[in-house]
Design an enzyme around this catalytic site. Sequence first.
Site: not given
Length: 421
Positions: A22-23, A116, A121, A304, A400
């Site tokens: 994903k990242n 999230c 952030r 993570d 997600r």
Amino acid sequence: MTKYFIKGGKKICGEIKIQGAKNSVLPILAACILNYGEITLKNCPEISDVDNTLKILELLGCKIIREKNILIINSRNLDSSNIPENLACEMRSSIVFMGSLLSRNKKVIITKPGGCKLGDRPIDLHIDALIKMGANIKFIENKIICVCDKLKGCVINLKFASVGATQNIILAACLANGMTKIINAAREPEIIDLQNFLVKMGAKVYGAGTNEIYIFGVKNLSKNFEYKIMPDRIIASSYLVASAITKGDILINNITPAHLPLNYFLKIGCMVKIHKNKVFLQAPENIKPIDYLETDVYPGFPTDLQSQFLSLLSVANGKSIIKEKIFNERYKNIFELKKINADIKISEDKKKFIINGVKNLKSSNNLITHDLRGGVGLVLVSLFIKGECVINDEKDFIKRGHENIVRDLNKLSADIKILDK
Ligand code: EPZ
């Protein structure tokens, strides 16, 4: 909303191929708008963050053909600079459209990104860097309006090795005038994947994986090429935890071992074997505690994976301490684990967790997900509990990042299913 139903107590065993990361795919999708040629992306994970990013690309005027894990993207006719608010609020990763759209269109209108809820952030590192490169940025209500002439290369010294800011600067620098040097750049493997992708596009990017990255601006980028997204190291590590917590064993057959925090699996007593792009893990009879574990930027322990290790150490033989150094609100899983008898104390500043491992965790039908990785942490601890647990993923956080966690874990002998609404 998805309710996951898990009958725990079974060993998680078997072999699995890990989906695309994903990242990695999210910044790479934003990078596609730099190119006038056609790009074929392989190993693209079928996750909701990709769905939303593709919606943004289409609204910007890109042509997209999608066939399961393969995407064909053509940005030649890109005709907008406006990231729709409802989509930008969905995902933190939408912020990296700033760098690529300023490069391509010299303009971008975006809403402060969502994602999230892990605490503050801020995006100050992104904004400061783009201003230094020549962008004019205004904040009007919750909109960020940026315009520029051609961006200019410069030296940017990041006060924190931010992954997103590093990616944004790289994308802003690819078509800028002159050279950009990033000092204290993030060193995550996903940055290397982005560099490899951009180099195939014809960009001049060097040094990803180190803390100094150099980008030499080029006039334009127009190549037809294909690229395969790297496998997801966080999902691979999460499935290693699934086997470790259930006394199982697992073979992951498409991962770069150096990308995984294997030393921490050794610390808890696992046997680990690596061979080229395969990792085999055998769980111990009992999980050893870890005196002190702190999350950090790569190559430190990944934030993570903190929630997943919180679950794992909740059943260790003894006391462990975890310190979360990256996000100031990545502790909400503690409240869910306490519902099932976990013995965890949290420090005043909410950064340090003292975990006394217990074996008598109890089932619950009322576990609530607070973010993607927290939700996975609840799935993992439910695999340990001899009983039935229900995880209420009210905002579908797990989807997600995971293509299909039920498919993957059932393949590894778990007993997990989705409850009908
Ligand atoms: C990326 O987020 C990942 N997301 C996160 O994964 C991951 O946890 C994080 O990197 C750290 O590895 C994506 O790649 C889409 P950061 P990002 O900028 O880029 C502070 C997941 O579950 N900061 O490295 O947002 C910030 O407050 C997600 O897959 C500033 O202060 O991470 C935080 O404390 C969660 N100012 C720290 O840096 C800024 O301008 C880490 O942020 C930017 C960041």
